[in-house]
Design an enzyme around this catalytic site. Structure first.
Site, PDB file in Angstrom:
ATOM      1  N   ASP A 198     -32.160 -57.055 -21.043  1.00 18.35           N
ATOM      2  CA  ASP A 198     -31.655 -55.668 -20.556  1.00 18.35           C
ATOM      3  C   ASP A 198     -31.023 -55.586 -19.280  1.00 18.35           C
ATOM      4  O   ASP A 198     -30.388 -57.046 -18.777  1.00 18.35           O
ATOM      5  CB  ASP A 198     -32.960 -54.877 -20.192  1.00 18.35           C
ATOM      6  CG  ASP A 198     -33.764 -55.397 -19.192  1.00 18.35           C
ATOM      7  OD1 ASP A 198     -33.320 -56.523 -18.426  1.00 18.35           O
ATOM      8  OD2 ASP A 198     -34.719 -54.652 -18.589  1.00 18.35           O
ATOM      9  N   LYS A 251     -32.210 -56.132 -28.260  1.00 22.57           N
ATOM     10  CA  LYS A 251     -33.121 -56.201 -27.188  1.00 22.57           C
ATOM     11  C   LYS A 251     -34.491 -55.722 -27.245  1.00 22.57           C
ATOM     12  O   LYS A 251     -35.597 -56.384 -27.134  1.00 22.57           O
ATOM     13  CB  LYS A 251     -32.515 -55.358 -25.909  1.00 22.57           C
ATOM     14  CG  LYS A 251     -33.273 -55.352 -24.588  1.00 22.57           C
ATOM     15  CD  LYS A 251     -33.295 -54.266 -23.805  1.00 22.57           C
ATOM     16  CE  LYS A 251     -34.031 -53.169 -24.319  1.00 22.57           C
ATOM     17  NZ  LYS A 251     -34.027 -51.943 -23.370  1.00 22.57           N
TER      18      LYS A 251
END
Length: 216
Positions: A139, A121
Site C-alpha cells: 500500500d 494489494k
C-alpha cells in the site's frame, strides 16, 4: 551499506521490538476481512472499524449481501471514501463469490482479483492474513517506507516494490514484514514529516543517513 546488511538490520530490529504485528482491521472471518479491506482503500483502518460492526450485523453472509442493493449498503458505509463505488463493489463481490466460489473466499491471489473491488494489494492482504501465505501487500505506507529506508531501489510501482521485497525477505517473515512496514509508515515513518528521532531503524535507514550528512 550492502542491501543484505540493510535487510538483516531492519528485519532484526522489527523481530526484536515488534514481535507481534497484525492487521488493525477488525473482523471475525475471511468474508468480513474481505469487506473491511475493500473499504480500507484510500481510507483509514480506524474509520473502517467504526462502520463495520453495523455493516456486518446487517450483512452477515455473502448470501445476505448478494440480494441487497448498493443503495442499501451505501447507508452503512457513506462515511468512508468513495462510498458509491465501494457499495457497488461489495454487492458485486458477494454475488460473484456465490456464483463462482460457492460463497467461500478463495485463497489464491489471481482468483481473488476476479472479485469486484479486489486489486492485487487487497488480494495479497487476504492470502497473507487469512491463509498465512507469504504475500506482500504494497500500500502507500509500504511503498513509501521501503523506498525511504532503502529496502528497494527507488521502485516506481507497487508491483516492482512487492517483487523486490519478496526477493529479499525470508519467506517465513514476509507476511509479518508486510505489517511491520505498514505500521511503521502509519506511526513513525509518516509521509510529510517522518519521526526520525523516534525511529529505531536509524542505523540502516538510507534517508536518515542522507539527512544527517546534509546537516553535518
Amino acid at each position: 551499506m550492502r542491501k543484505e546488511e540493510r535487510y538483516k538490520g531492519v528485519l532484526g530490529w522489527f523481530e526484536e521490538h515488534v514481535p507481534i504485528a497484525e492487521t488493525e482491521l477488525h473482523y471475525m472471518d475471511p468474508f468480513q476481512l474481505l469487506i473491511a479491506v475493500i473499504l480500507s482503500a484510500q481510507c483509514t483502518d480506524k474509520r473502517v472499524n467504526m462502520i463495520t460492526p453495523a455493516l456486518f450485523e446487517a450483512f452477515p453472509t455473502a448470501e445476505v449481501l448478494a440480494v441487497s442493493t448498493p443503495e442499501a449498503v451505501y447507508e452503512y458505509i457513506k462515511s468512508v471514501s468513495y462510498p458509491n463505488n465501494k457499495a457497488k463493489h461489495l454487492v458485486g463481490m458477494a454475488r460473484k463469490l456465490l456464483d463462482e466460489f460457492g460463497g467461500q473466499v478463495p485463497s489464491d491471489v489471481d482468483e481473488l482479483q476476479k472479485l469486484p473491488g479486489v486489486g492485487r494489494k487487497t488480494a495479497n492482504v487476504i492470502v497473507s492474513v487469512v491463509f498465512d501465505k507469504p504475500a506482500m501487500a504494497v500500500d502507500t505506507h509500504v511503498f513509501r517506507v521501503s523506498n525511504r529506508i532503502g529496502l528497494t531501489n527507488n521502485s516506481k510501482t507497487p508491483l516492482a516494490t512487492e517483487r523486490e521485497l519478496v526477493k529479499n525477505i525470508p519467506e517465513s517473515l514476509i507476511s509479518k514484514a508486510h505489517h511491520w512496514l505498514i505500521l511503521h509508515g502509519r506511526y513513525i515513518c509518516v509521509a510529510r514529516k517522518p519521526k526520525c528521532m523516534e525511529c529505531g531503524l536509524q542505523p540502516w535507514c538510507k534517508y536518515f543517513s542522507h539527512i544527517t550528512k546534509k546537516v553535518g
